[in-house]
Enzyme design. Structure first.
Site, short mmCIF file in Angstrom:
data_model
loop_
_atom_site.label_atom_id
_atom_site.label_comp_id
_atom_site.label_asym_id
_atom_site.label_seq_id
_atom_site.Cartn_x
_atom_site.Cartn_y
_atom_site.Cartn_z
CB SER A 4 6.87 -41.28 25.36
OG SER A 4 6.80 -42.36 26.26
CB THR A 5 9.23 -44.27 21.51
OG1 THR A 5 8.56 -43.38 20.62
CG2 THR A 5 9.51 -45.56 20.80
CE LYS A 42 12.89 -41.57 20.76
NZ LYS A 42 13.07 -40.17 21.17
NE ARG A 58 4.34 -35.31 18.24
CZ ARG A 58 4.92 -36.46 18.47
NH1 ARG A 58 4.21 -37.52 18.79
NH2 ARG A 58 6.23 -36.58 18.40
CB CYS A 289 38.64 -13.48 38.26
SG CYS A 289 36.87 -13.54 37.94
CB CYS A 305 37.23 -14.95 41.59
SG CYS A 305 36.91 -13.18 41.73
CB CYS A 311 33.60 -10.98 40.96
SG CYS A 311 33.83 -12.05 39.55
ZN LIG Z 1 36.09 -12.40 39.68
#
Ligand SMILES: [Zn+2]
Length: 520
Positions: A4-5, A42, A58, A289, A305, A311
């Site tokens: 890595s750099t 980069k 890599r 909601c 809600c 739900c």
């Molecule tokens: Zn709801």
């Protein structure tokens, strides 16, 4: 080339690196004013290595997995370059992404993953490859600036801007390196990175942007979060289209809505934040909601809600959270969960009872169905940390840390049976998840009571024998038809007393599904 750099974040850090280079050059007797530095963008892509025949991933300083399939799918080398140019990145055109892919992929990184994945390409990904919007970009073909260290420091800001704008790809820094091979060899590498190269990252970037819309999003707890859609802006090299406001209290108080001007900041690779609202408008608050339409209620700064059991967003996010937290199961992401939800499979318990036929019936392909079943099986037998298992249920205030704390005082078995309603949580029962059929006259009590008890233990109750039936529980005066049907379909027949004995035997742990009935 596969390390890595090293990252530097400001002029002073860059200056210190240049001094190290100069010192090494002096030790080799190379005149400092003859040193050439090179700056290149980069690329923020998917790192790969092209040896001319194969393409590899890599990472970890090693040549990784063979992903030559990507080339076979039509991926080209950038700038009509030839094969075999070594290290580079798979990148997607930023303008193409914004125009054709932004509504299908959260970010370009997710898209890059879709190019490389083993599974068949999605149509959007295939199209992008065909349009040559996605390419393998070898580092040796990158546009670059070259000059002395004095020129570099003197014109640093212009050079950086120039590099960021030199390609139509996501850029997350500028790589600065020396090009003298002798010096490169002499300076060598640490275990992590080359000493002759650094990546200059912009530490902090801010931008003033216009709000397009505020989207409410219901989380698994029922909290409705404001996601602020903005006119796309590039910050620290990444294209930002959405930013999260803390809560609707902030949206209301600061006046965030369509047309508002806000100031954003993004530090390094961290997600962007709203610093301030420069020009406020009428806030955009959801009346209900977005998922179930229930009326929302305020709790301090948060909108909720409260339709927790119905739900759709809360249920599907809870299921997603379960699989994501287990962390060892693939294939149960949002797309799968949504599909299951649409087909009325809305609990973890139910998912764990599905076989590949069931998955096919709700529209998954045969291969994917088999894979999903295998993944479920894997999660049944593969050991994971207790805290992870506990946290997967997404119990209020029970994140990973609190789960670890609790487990320090109580073993997992004890926690899962600690309840106001013990029967509903004792799904370590051997009949949990099994399909039972009761027949005949029971001695212990009414058949309906026994069926109710079995349900509490996590069993499913059927009325007729099918191939999916696990046990036929027989009382007295059982008709021959039922017995014959059970024998024919290979269903295990147990007497009432055998059944009752079975209930007092705990199930063997490794084959146990992760006690799903805790979730709901
Ligand atoms: Zn709801």
């Amino acid at each position: 080339t596969m390390l890595s750099t090293e990252k530097v974040y400001n002029h002073a850090e860059l200056q210190r690196w240049i001094e190290r280079v100069n010192k090494a050059a002096a030790q080799l007797g190379i005149p400092i004013n003859s040193l050439i530095f090179r700056a290149t963008p980069k690329l923020d892509g998917f790192a790969a290595y092209d040896d001319g025949e194969h393409l590899y991933t890599r990472g970890d300083g090693k040549r990784g997995t063979d992903i030559t399939r990507v080339m076979e799918r039509g991926l080209i080398v950038a700038n009509n370059g030839k094969r075999g140019l070594g290290a580079g990145e798979i990148v997607v055109s930023a303008s193409y992404f914004q125009q054709h892919l932004a509504d299908k992929f959260e970010n370009s990184r997710n898209f890059q993953a879709s190019v490389v994945k083993e599974k068949e390409l999605g149509s959007a990904t295939a199209k992008a490859i065909e349009a040559k919007a996605v390419v393998f970009f070898p580092f040796s073909l990158l546009p670059s600036w070259q000059g002395s260290s004095v020129q570099l420091i003197e014109h640093l800001d212009e050079i950086i801007t120039q590099q960021y704008n030199s390609v139509d790809y996501d850029v997350d820094g500028v790589v600065i390196e020396i090009i003298n091979d002798e010096l490169k060899t002499y300076m060598g590498a640490t275990r992590h990175h080359h000493r002759w190269q650094v990546a200059l990252k912009e530490n902090l970037a801010t931008a003033k942007v216009k709000v397009v819309q505020v989207h409410p999003q219901t989380s698994r707890s029922g909290r409705v979060n404001p996601v602020v859609e903005i006119e796309p802006v590039r910050l620290s090299g990444a294209l930002i289209k959405r930013v999260t406001a803390h809560h609707y209290g902030m949206v209301k108080e600061k006046g965030i809505g369509p047309g508002a001007i806000i100031e954003l900041t993004r530090s390094g690779e961290v997600i962007p934040k709203i610093i301030q609202v420069i020009s406020a408008v009428d806030p955009e608050l959801p009346p209900c909601c977005p998922s179930c339409g229930a009326k929302l209620i305020w709790d301090n700064d948060y909108l909720f809600c409260t339709n927790n059991t119905q739900c759709p967003a809360q249920i599907s996010h809870t299921i997603e959270h379960f699989f994501r937290t287990l962390g060892n199961i693939d294939g149960f992401g949002p797309a799968t969960i949504d599909k299951l939800y649409a087909n009325e499979i809305r609990s973890i318990v139910k998912i764990y009872t599905m076989d590949s036929e069931d998955f096919e019936q709700v529209g998954f392909g045969p291969k994917q169905s088999l894979n999903l079943v295998n993944q479920l099986q894997r999660s049944r037998v593969e050991q994971i940390e207790d805290w992870r298992f506990l946290a997967a249920f997404g119990i209020f205030r029970m994140g990973g840390g609190n789960c670890e704390n609790l487990l320090r005082h109580y073993p997992l078995d004890e926690i899962t049976t600690r309840s106001d309603n013990p029967p509903s949580t004792t799904s370590s029962s051997p009949i949990a998840g099994k399909l039972l059929v009761f027949t005949g006259t029971m001695k212990r009590g009414k058949r309906s009571d026994m069926q109710a008890q079995a349900k509490k233990l996590g069993a499913k109750i059927g009325s007729t024998i099918s191939a999916k039936t696990d046990y036929l529980i027989t009382g007295e005066n059982v008709g021959a038809t039922k017995i014959n049907a059970a024998q024919e379909k290979g269903v295990q027949i147990v007497s009432e007393s055998e059944y009752l004995a079975m209930l007092t035997t705990p199930a063997p742990q490794p084959e146990q599904p992760p006690q799903p009935s805790l979730a709901f």
